[in-house]
Scaffold this motif. Structure first.
Motif, short mmCIF file in Angstrom:
data_model
loop_
_atom_site.label_atom_id
_atom_site.label_comp_id
_atom_site.label_asym_id
_atom_site.label_seq_id
_atom_site.Cartn_x
_atom_site.Cartn_y
_atom_site.Cartn_z
N VAL A 128 0.84 -1.19 0.00
CA VAL A 128 0.00 0.00 0.00
C VAL A 128 0.88 1.25 0.00
CG1 VAL A 128 -1.83 1.25 1.21
CG2 VAL A 128 -1.81 -1.25 1.23
N LEU A 129 1.97 1.20 0.77
CA LEU A 129 2.88 2.34 0.83
C LEU A 129 3.44 2.67 -0.54
CD1 LEU A 129 4.21 4.26 2.95
CD2 LEU A 129 6.17 2.71 2.93
N ASN A 130 3.75 1.64 -1.33
CA ASN A 130 4.29 1.89 -2.65
C ASN A 130 3.30 2.65 -3.54
OD1 ASN A 130 4.45 0.60 -5.71
ND2 ASN A 130 6.47 1.13 -4.89
N LEU A 131 2.03 2.27 -3.46
CA LEU A 131 1.07 2.98 -4.32
C LEU A 131 0.87 4.42 -3.85
CD1 LEU A 131 -2.17 3.37 -3.22
CD2 LEU A 131 -2.04 0.88 -3.26
N LEU A 132 0.97 4.66 -2.52
CA LEU A 132 0.89 6.03 -2.01
C LEU A 132 2.12 6.83 -2.44
CD1 LEU A 132 -0.51 5.39 1.58
CD2 LEU A 132 -1.75 6.32 -0.39
N HIS A 133 3.29 6.21 -2.35
CA HIS A 133 4.51 6.87 -2.82
C HIS A 133 4.38 7.27 -4.28
CE1 HIS A 133 7.43 5.04 0.42
NE2 HIS A 133 6.79 6.11 0.85
N HIS A 178 5.24 -5.83 -2.08
CA HIS A 178 6.53 -5.40 -1.56
C HIS A 178 6.76 -5.95 -0.16
CE1 HIS A 178 8.09 -2.42 -4.51
NE2 HIS A 178 6.82 -2.43 -4.90
N ASN A 179 8.06 -6.15 0.14
CA ASN A 179 8.51 -6.65 1.44
C ASN A 179 7.97 -8.05 1.74
OD1 ASN A 179 10.26 -5.93 3.58
ND2 ASN A 179 8.52 -5.64 4.96
N ALA A 180 7.71 -8.83 0.69
CA ALA A 180 7.24 -10.20 0.86
C ALA A 180 8.42 -11.11 1.16
CB ALA A 180 6.51 -10.67 -0.39
N GLN A 181 8.21 -12.05 2.06
CA GLN A 181 9.25 -13.02 2.40
C GLN A 181 9.20 -14.19 1.43
OE1 GLN A 181 9.69 -13.81 6.71
NE2 GLN A 181 8.16 -12.22 7.02
N ALA A 182 10.34 -14.83 1.26
CA ALA A 182 10.45 -15.91 0.27
C ALA A 182 9.60 -17.11 0.63
CB ALA A 182 11.92 -16.33 0.13
N ALA A 183 9.14 -17.20 1.88
CA ALA A 183 8.41 -18.39 2.32
C ALA A 183 6.94 -18.36 1.94
CB ALA A 183 8.55 -18.55 3.84
N GLY A 184 6.57 -17.57 0.94
CA GLY A 184 5.22 -17.70 0.43
C GLY A 184 4.26 -16.58 0.76
N GLU A 185 4.77 -15.38 1.05
CA GLU A 185 3.87 -14.27 1.34
C GLU A 185 3.49 -13.47 0.10
OE1 GLU A 185 3.95 -11.63 4.79
OE2 GLU A 185 5.82 -12.60 5.28
N ASP A 220 20.99 -4.02 -8.68
CA ASP A 220 20.74 -2.58 -8.61
C ASP A 220 20.36 -2.21 -7.18
OD1 ASP A 220 19.91 0.05 -8.84
OD2 ASP A 220 18.76 -0.28 -10.67
N VAL A 221 21.22 -1.45 -6.50
CA VAL A 221 20.97 -1.11 -5.10
C VAL A 221 19.69 -0.28 -4.93
CG1 VAL A 221 23.38 -1.24 -4.42
CG2 VAL A 221 22.45 0.93 -5.25
N LYS A 222 19.27 0.41 -5.99
CA LYS A 222 18.04 1.19 -5.91
C LYS A 222 16.81 0.30 -5.83
CE LYS A 222 18.79 3.32 -9.68
NZ LYS A 222 18.68 4.18 -10.89
N LEU A 223 16.94 -0.96 -6.23
CA LEU A 223 15.80 -1.87 -6.26
C LEU A 223 15.95 -3.04 -5.29
CD1 LEU A 223 15.11 -2.11 -10.11
CD2 LEU A 223 14.09 -0.55 -8.45
N ARG A 224 17.07 -3.13 -4.61
CA ARG A 224 17.28 -4.26 -3.70
C ARG A 224 16.62 -3.94 -2.35
NH1 ARG A 224 20.66 -8.71 -2.85
NH2 ARG A 224 21.20 -9.06 -0.66
N PRO A 225 15.65 -4.77 -1.92
CA PRO A 225 14.98 -4.49 -0.65
C PRO A 225 15.88 -4.75 0.54
CG PRO A 225 14.20 -6.57 -1.57
CD PRO A 225 15.09 -5.95 -2.60
N PRO A 229 11.70 -0.32 -3.61
CA PRO A 229 11.33 -0.66 -2.23
C PRO A 229 11.06 0.59 -1.39
CG PRO A 229 13.30 -1.86 -2.91
CD PRO A 229 13.05 -0.80 -3.94
N GLU A 230 10.43 0.39 -0.25
CA GLU A 230 9.95 1.53 0.54
C GLU A 230 11.08 2.42 1.06
OE1 GLU A 230 8.53 0.37 4.72
OE2 GLU A 230 8.25 -1.47 3.58
N LEU A 231 12.20 1.86 1.48
CA LEU A 231 13.26 2.69 2.03
C LEU A 231 13.87 3.59 0.95
CD1 LEU A 231 15.16 0.27 4.46
CD2 LEU A 231 13.13 1.68 4.87
N GLN A 232 14.14 3.00 -0.21
CA GLN A 232 14.71 3.80 -1.30
C GLN A 232 13.71 4.84 -1.81
OE1 GLN A 232 15.15 0.55 -0.78
NE2 GLN A 232 16.85 -0.30 -1.98
N TYR A 233 12.43 4.50 -1.83
CA TYR A 233 11.44 5.47 -2.31
C TYR A 233 11.29 6.60 -1.30
CZ TYR A 233 8.01 6.43 -5.96
OH TYR A 233 7.36 6.97 -7.06
#
Length: 476
Positions: free
Chosen positions: A82-87, A320-327, A411-416, A447-451
């Motif tokens: 949700v934060l990404n769409l607000l950003h 965004h911020n999904a974990q590899a275990a299936g989120e 790309d560090v701009k896209l690495r969460p 990702p949220e921190l870079q945005y």
């Protein structure tokens, strides 16, 4: 599909009911920061507040897009998406964000207006009001209203506490002393009192995290049996056949165990936790215009677009911020088949997080009441359209068309930001994109921190460009 346009009517607030609710929290000795001045600021005297009614159709344009927004970003509930769409929306519209100096507003402390970068209430040259407040905080309405207009659109998101517990245990195991002591989530939930101490370092992550994030006072402690064999308030779901195919909708069935009615009154001697919880939920209903549900993420996005008078393209995005275990598929609601061990863990997680379970069932019901108003078949069509647009964007923008292991993201701009025991997935963009597509796809994948750093630099241009520093960061 054009903008989804809400038609609004007016509802009269009843100060007597608010006064009773205020008296409850004052009597118990908690929550004055929640229910004192804020109601006087947002609801002075007899105040008219707009209630939501769905639009008559996409061709009816009877509203203007809402651009004063307060989003309570709850933990491990799909809020980063949700934060990404607000950003993206605020960035494209040139809106002004209320930003933290770092990445959170002093969390886990209650939000303070003084933590907003560039906010100087005593200064004669105070800048124009903010449009969007959306980064991690522990909600504190009195202070929020120092920063945001009282007619802002307030919304948040909740998640089934059983799913939230699984995610939080993996993500915050090194942060919460209770989780750190437990060899597994199953061991923790089988006897949580052996590991959990109220007030222990990071232990707000280990119990009733949603209730904590909403800034609600906690009722007098009632001991929950760590060996509860059954869910104390089961939420039954029945499948509604959907002509849209995948992504079948689910509807909650009201049962005696989970039916909710606001009490008509509250005696000063009534300190039962159930009554306390009811009043907490009633207060949240009076503040928040919409509470999304992570298990019905796409359905919630459609309702959000409708309430804000936005178009579907404004709310289409990637997880965004999904974990590899299936989120990755928060919107894939409630698996219909759970084995016995999973059922026991789910029941124990909901019992241990009893306040969160009350929050979740309450807002799950309110979401479905809203869906009924909107129209189920109409919603299914909108959800199918939203998913089709997301799939098309993924094919156009993303290498492999999906989220990837961070080892592939150079790309560090896209690495969460990586935190916790599970890998946090991210995105790699297709090569050879046109400049226009490159810009759009970067917004979707950032990702949220870079945005947040990008927005910060836009609002407060630095004199010297500094790289992102991830050491010592609190987790998103």
């Amino acid at each position: 599909m054009g903008p989804l346009s809400p038609v609004r009517t007016m509802r009269l607030w009843r100060p007597r009911s608010l006064g009773v609710a205020l008296g409850v929290f004052m009597t118990i000795g908690f929550g004055l920061q929640l229910l004192g001045g804020p109601f006087q600021r947002r609801l002075p005297g007899l105040q008219l507040r707009q209630s939501w009614i769905p639009s008559l159709g996409p061709t009816v344009k009877s509203c203007l897009p809402r651009q004063r927004l307060v989003f309570l970003k709850t933990h491990k509930s799909g809020s980063s998406s949700v934060l990404n769409l607000l950003h993206r929306y605020g960035d494209q519209q040139g809106l002004r964000f209320a930003l933290p100096a770092h990445y959170q507003f002093g969390y886990p402390k209650l939000f303070q207006a003084s933590k907003v970068k560039g906010y100087h209430p005593q200064s004669s040259d105070t800048k124009k009001p903010f449009h969007i407040l959306c980064h991690h905080m522990r909600f504190n309405l009195k202070e929020v209203l120092q920063v945001m207009p009282s007619d802002s659109f307030f919304f948040s998101i909740v998640r089934d506490p059983a799913a939230l517990a699984r995610s939080a245990f993996s993500y915050y195991k090194s942060t919460s002393s209770a989780f750190r002591k437990a060899p597994s989530l199953a061991a923790f939930l089988s006897n949580p009192r052996a590991f959990y101490r109220p007030g222990g370092r990071g232990n707000h992550y280990a119990r009733n995290l949603l209730w904590f994030d909403f800034g609600l006072p906690f009722p007098p402690e009632t001991r929950v049996s760590p060996h509860l064999p059954r869910d104390p308030s089961p939420l039954q779901l029945r499948i509604i056949p959907s002509a849209a195919g995948p992504g079948t909708l689910f509807q909650p069935v009201t049962t005696a165990a989970n039916s909710h009615q606001h009490p008509a009154g509250f005696a000063s001697s009534d300190f039962r936790p159930s009554s306390f919880i009811q009043w907490g939920l009633a207060w949240l209903d009076s503040v928040f215009d919409l509470v999304m549900v992570a298990e019905y993420f796409d359905e919630s996005l459609v309702l959000l677009a409708d309430a804000l008078c936005w178009g579907l393209d404004d709310v289409v995005g990637f997880m965004h911020n999904a974990q590899a275990a299936g989120e990755q598929r928060l919107g894939a609601a409630n698996k219909s088949v759970l084995n016995g061990e999973d059922q026991q863990l789910t029941a124990r997680a909901r019992a241990w997080n009893n306040l969160d379970w009350a929050l979740y069932t309450h807002f799950n019901r309110s979401l479905w009441a809203r869906i009924e108003q909107y129209g189920r078949s109409r919603l299914q069509r909108a959800v199918a359209e939203l998913r089709a647009r997301r799939e098309a964007l993924a094919k156009r923008c993303l290498m492999g068309g999906e989220a990837l292991d961070p080892k592939y993201i150079t790309d560090v701009k896209l690495r969460p930001f990586q935190f916790g025991s599970a890998k946090v997935l991210g995105y790699v963009l297709q090569s050879g994109l046109s400049p226009k597509d490159q810009e759009e796809c970067e917004r979707l994948a950032t990702p949220e921190l870079q945005y947040k750093d990008k927005l910060d630099a836009k609002q407060f241009p630095p004199t010297v460009s500094l790289p992102l520093k991830t050491s010592g960061l609190l987790p998103p």
